[in-house]
Design an enzyme around this catalytic site. Structure first.
Site, PDB file in Angstrom:
ATOM      1  CB  SER A  85      -8.497   3.906   2.492  1.00  8.44           C
ATOM      2  OG  SER A  85      -7.487   3.054   3.505  1.00  8.44           O
ATOM      3  CB  SER A 110      -8.890   1.185   5.548  1.00  4.75           C
ATOM      4  OG  SER A 110      -9.511   2.579   5.305  1.00  4.75           O
ATOM      5  CE  LYS A 142      -3.997   2.064   2.434  1.00  4.99           C
ATOM      6  NZ  LYS A 142      -5.068   2.046   3.472  1.00  4.99           N
TER       7      LYS A 142
END
Lengths: 99, 500, 500
Positions: free
Chosen positions: C155, C179, C80
């Protein structure tokens, strides 16, 4: 009555250092009003005697020994700087003395 | 902008009663910074003592320096504070280019040390300064303002920021309002700052050098009309970078505020800046809006709960504090109030004491530090303690004087050599060939020559005018380039001239 | 597409260890897959094929040199873009950090490297992890491999999509309010939120410091456990890191049984606002747990209803402070510096230009909640709610070993549907937020497809702090039983992506 006024939103934008245009402020004012009305539900909880929780876990006393570790090189430190001069970060003129 | 008028100090004090508050920031002398492992040395090349943490790079996290917490607890204990059982760091949010995260890790409503006091003396009277709180925070970077005429922030074209100082541990000591000091207010403020500096220095947790910024004072001043019950609006004067400036800043603010109030004006609550050159303050930021720091508990750090055992351990390590030490040395060294004050102001007490411990007699130890060495420190613009000479070395020189291997003049040359980096006293003595000539044979030759050159003086001595011997001793000293043992020379002269 | 990309991480690790393939070959297969499908999925913000192959060859070299490597050595992982990487740009999905190359690795990044994982690239995300759809990325949305017109959750939507699209067998995410779990649920994969403090936040670009938790994505529970184990554990660089051994998650994932366990169904999660197909699959999963030997009871957590409002005060408050550092002074975007504007103006212009609408909304909301005069009513109350939620969990875990709920009330919604309706968007995290408020361990595992749209549904399993092994154990049991029923993983039912 709205939970937050347009003037308050403009004040928040200044506090947050966001140069927002009038349209953006209008749009945000409406959305913030809606959100603040929704989150105000936390006030329904009768919580006079409830202690606040600031951290997920109740840890205390986490320290490091007073030992020097390698710093970045000045080149690394300044590598992301939008502007640099004399091995320092160059920034636009500052209006106010330190708070 | 109109020039602010001032009221004469005496007149101001006749009408108004000042209330003071002093916030002092002290950088701790830890090896590494408050929340990261970067070194803290003063004067390093710009941005060479920075890392992701103290530069506030995205993703970085703080970890508290244990030694800094020890340091602040020692300060708190020395100031007679309570050390709380539990407290947290808080974020103080405001945007400023020299603050890497645009918030400062500080403490807000949960300081580590609370409710202390420090007694200070002014003109023989003791004032108890109550300490509201002592809390831990981190220092900011330093901006250098470029362009414009003065190097000041006003009129600058841009600024250059060095973050070496960012994240250095900073202890903030906040007094409660200091009242009922009357016309002594400026002196009390100065005495407080002086005493605090001594105290912290004695703890060995900071070098407390105001000229380098490792101790900085902000002075709050307000005035209320004599007899009034409510305090007036206060101003906060920053940039007060010497003990003398603390006194001057208070005095200048009293004079300025008195003039404003007397002419029917109102004091604006504001930050003001002190200027060394004029001894006056000017208005700082023009606040469009009141600051709102939005403090909240620092989520990246966990609470501190100093155990009672730890606090007591630290209490046990506290050295004799300056006030107690002063009382003791005054007695032991038999000093007058004035002599004591001079030694304290010169920062010489500890040095003299260590010199005595190393074997020198008190008067001699005091003499060297207060005269010869103080003079040299002043010349070089450094603190006495920073001179590259140790109390042991001073004691060694005095031992040589006591043994009549050196006289005072030669001793000063030895100090000169040690300070110039020529080595320890014995090495300087050897290298420079500094040795009192007390060998009778060598002296006798010089004396014979001196007597021959000054026959008239010699005759007077022979005739019984013993006091004239001084002139011949002087000549012997000159001829020996200061190395003669003056006492022995005098004895020999009198002996030779049959006047003994 | 290469068979290699369909294999699990555990299988790939074993094949590489046995010399049947190499890290380089596995990396190439995944790079090919990325090249084929990422134009449509847009899971990645940065892929440096040469760099990836160099990493892979280095791992092969380490193995050839006889180094003892972990079970995931040579396995690719999509990382990420919220974690700093010294060799790749790191943007957190924001224009304000476009092109920023951090001078340091996050702890999670460093541990991935140490374990020999090959970092394939940086994945797309909602800007600063604020969002539930990845539509808030400044670099365009990521698409759900099940239906390219729908969101992959957020997210960490780039990370969930990358794994669901077979671009990587593993990926990292961060979970602040759901998330990891919500994107895992809507893309039909496994995503775990470790206990807060169980995985390091050092180098994770902060959204809400007291909530942010790094965690793994994988296509099965065992792979997730292996990745969890690879990057978790105490980190002295993170003060909030737990100094305890990593719970035995891999062992628990292998054990995969629920016999004798008590499972609590959270009464408050269900009913209005929940998609019928989601509730149907959830109820079946509960029945399945019972059939596998668990005792199922209903548990009431009356304050969970206040978790979302409290979250939308706490997270934005912390974010408003965490994101202050993006001020155009030290790194990142600078806008409007024409030589005449002040630093203050340049800061405000840059932040207005560099942050997207959701980030601005949350900064403003957080600034409001922390403002003087509002703190007690908003931030203060929210912190009290946090205590109440914690008490609900404590009471529940006195009766049960784990709690279960749907991971998110609906399946993946169409891109654009909630884009300018923040309140609707916020509902996606209704069930996941409570665990962030208290730091509990939780996981989402696939539990079928909703009848009405054929899209994946997630089962959330929650355990107490440091009870991470329990969620893997129960998750693996559910996974095993359901895959038996489905005749393979749920993801096998996803439509094939056309290579373009």
């Amino acid at each position: 009555m709205p939970a937050i006024t347009r003037d308050e939103v403009a004040h928040l934008a200044r506090l947050s250092r966001l140069a927002l245009g009038d349209d953006e402020l209008d749009h945000l004012a409406a959305q913030l009003d809606q959100i603040i009305s929704a989150v105000a539900r936390v006030q329904e909880v009768a919580a006079e005697d409830i202690p606040p929780t600031s951290h997920a876990l109740p840890l205390t006393n986490v320290y490091r020994a007073d030992e020097v570790r390698p710093s970045l090189t000045p080149e690394q430190a300044l590598s992301g700087a939008p502007a640099a001069e004399e091995q320092r970060f160059r920034v636009p003129r500052i209006l106010d003395e330190e708070a | 902008m109109s020039t602010p008028t001032v009221m004469k100090f005496e007149q101001a004090l006749a009408k108004f009663e000042p209330v003071l508050g002093i916030e002092t920031h002290i950088e701790l002398g830890t090896n590494s910074k408050m929340f990261c492992g970067c070194p803290t040395a003063f004067g390093a090349a710009p941005n060479t003592q920075v890392c992701p943490v103290c530069l506030g790079l995205p993703g970085s996290l703080p970890v508290t320096n244990h030694a800094a917490i020890e340091g602040i607890i020692k300060i708190g204990l020395a100031l007679n504070c309570d050390i709380v059982e539990w407290c947290r760091f808080a974020r103080k949010n405001y945007f400023y280019p020299d603050m890497p995260k645009d918030y400062q890790i500080s403490q807000y409503d949960e300081p580590l040390c609370v409710d202390g006091h420090l007694d200070v003396e002014v003109e023989g009277e003791t004032y108890r300064i109550e300490i509201e709180r002592v809390h831990m925070e981190e220092d900011t970077g330093k901006s250098q303002h470029v362009g414009g005429a003065t190097g000041r922030i006003q009129g600058a074209d841009h600024s250059l920021v060095d973050y070496n100082r960012a994240g250095i541990p900073l202890v903030e000591i906040v007094t409660k309002p200091i009242t009922a000091t009357g016309d002594k207010a400026p002196l009390v403020a100065r005495a407080y700052a002086t005493e605090l500096r001594e105290l912290v220095r004695s703890l060995g947790v900071s070098d407390v050098r105001m000229e380098q910024g490792s101790m900085r004072c902000d002075v709050n001043v307000s005035l209320m009309p004599r007899g009034a019950a409510e305090w007036g609006t206060r101003t906060e004067t920053k940039n007060v970078n010497s003990l003398r400036s603390v006194e001057r800043a208070v005095r200048s603010e009293i004079e300025r505020q008195a003039a404003v109030l007397d002419s029917g004006g109102r004091i604006v609550q504001e930050t003001r800046h002190f200027h060394e050159n004029t001894g006056t303050t000017t208005s700082g930021r023009s606040k469009e809006e009141a600051q709102d720091y939005r403090y909240f508990p620092e989520p990246d750090l966990v609470p501190m709960a100093p155990s009672r055992e730890w606090v007591e351990e630290l209490r046990a390590t506290l050295p004799e504090l300056p006030a107690a030490r002063r009382k003791r040395v005054q007695q032991e060294w038999n000093l007058s109030e004035l002599e004591l004050r001079d030694a304290v102001n010169a920062g010489a007490v500890e040095l003299i004491e260590d010199t005595i411990k190393a074997g020198a007699a008190a008067p001699a130890a005091r003499k060297w530090w207060m005269n010869e060495l103080s003079r040299r420190a002043t010349e070089q613009g450094v603190e006495l303690a920073e001179l590259p000479i140790t109390p042991e070395q001073v004691a060694r020189v005095q031992a040589m004087v006591d043994a009549r291997e050196l006289n005072d003049k030669l001793a000063r040359k030895v100090f000169e050599g040690v300070l110039a980096g020529e080595g320890a006293p014995d090495e300087v003595v050897a290298a420079r060939g500094l040795k009192v000539v007390s060998d009778d044979g060598a002296l006798a030759a010089i004396i014979d020559q001196v007597i021959a050159d000054n026959a008239d003086v010699a005759d007077k001595i022979r005739a019984g005018r013993v006091a004239a011997a001084g002139a011949l001793v002087g000549a012997v000293m000159k001829a020996s380039r200061g190395q003669a043992d003056a006492g022995r020379a005098r004895e020999l002269i009198l002996e030779k001239l049959g006047a003994s | 597409m290469s068979e290699l990309v369909k294999k699990s991480a555990a299988e790939l690790g074993a094949l590489i260890a046995a010399g049947e393939t190499s890290a380089a070959e596995v990396a190439q297969a995944h790079l090919d897959r990325v090249a084929a499908v990422d134009g449509e999925v847009h899971a990645f913000l940065h892929v440096d094929a040469e760099g990836v192959l160099a990493q892979a060859r280095a791992v092969d070299g380490r193995r050839a040199a006889g180094e003892e490597l972990g079970p995931l050595a040579g396995v690719p992982v999509a990382h990420k873009d919220v974690f700093t990487t010294a060799d790749m740009p790191t943007t957190a999905g924001s224009k304000i950090l476009e092109g920023w190359r951090p001078p340091y690795d996050a702890t999670v990044t460093a541990r991935l490297r140490k374990a020999g994982l090959v970092i394939l690239g940086k994945t797309n995300m909602d800007e600063f992890a604020m969002g539930s759809s990845t539509e808030n990325s400044a670099y365009g949305p990521t698409r759900n491999p099940w239906d390219l017109a729908r969101i992959p959750g957020g997210s960490s939507g780039g990370s969930s999509a990358a794994v669901a699209a077979y671009e990587a067998p593993l990926s990292t995410g961060t979970d602040t309010g759901g998330s990891i779990r919500q994107p895992a649920a809507v893309t039909g994969i496994v995503g775990a939120k470790p206990t807060y403090g169980g995985s390091s936040r050092y180098g994770l670009i902060a959204f809400a410091s007291s909530l942010d938790t790094p965690g793994p994505f994988a296509r099965n529970v065992l792979d997730a456990a292996l990745l969890h184990e690879a990057f978790s554990g105490h980190d002295p660089m993170d003060s909030t890191s737990v100094d305890r051994p990593v719970p035995p998650v891999v062992e628990a994932a292998r054990r995969a049984d629920v016999a004798g366990m008590t499972v609590g169904v959270v009464k408050e999660f269900g009913g209005e606002g929940y998609q019928p197909g989601v509730l149907a699959r959830f109820n079946e999963a509960v029945e399945l747990l019972e059939s596998l030997g668990a005792k199922v009871v209903e548990v009431s957590c009356p304050n969970f209803g206040y978790a979302m409002p409290a979250y939308y005060l706490i997270a934005p408050s912390e974010a408003s402070s965490n994101l202050a550092r993006f001020d155009a002074m030290r790194y990142g975007l600078r806008v409007g510096d024409d030589g005449s504007r002040s630093a203050e103006e340049v800061m405000a212009l840059t932040r207005a230009a560099g942050f997207g609408p959701e980030v601005k909304r949350r900064i403003m909301l957080g600034t409001y909640a922390l403002s003087s005069g509002y703190y007690d009513a908003y931030y203060g109350k929210a912190q009290q709610v946090r205590t109440l939620i914690s008490r609900d969990f404590d009471a529940a875990f006195e009766q049960v070993d784990v709690l279960v709920s749907p991971t998110t009330p609906t399946t993946a919604f169409p891109i654009g549907e909630r884009a300018d309706d923040p309140m609707a968007m916020y509902l996606a995290d209704l069930c996941t937020i409570p665990s962030n408020m208290t730091g509990n361990a939780a996981i989402s595992v696939p539990c079928g497809l909703a009848d009405e749209d054929g899209l994946p549904v997630g089962l959330q399993i929650m355990a107490p702090v440091l009870g991470d092994d329990r969620v893997y154990r129960v998750g693996a049991a559910v996974e095993r039983a359901l895959e038996d029923r489905w005749g393979g993983p749920l993801l096998a039912q996803a439509p094939e992506l056309e290579a373009k």
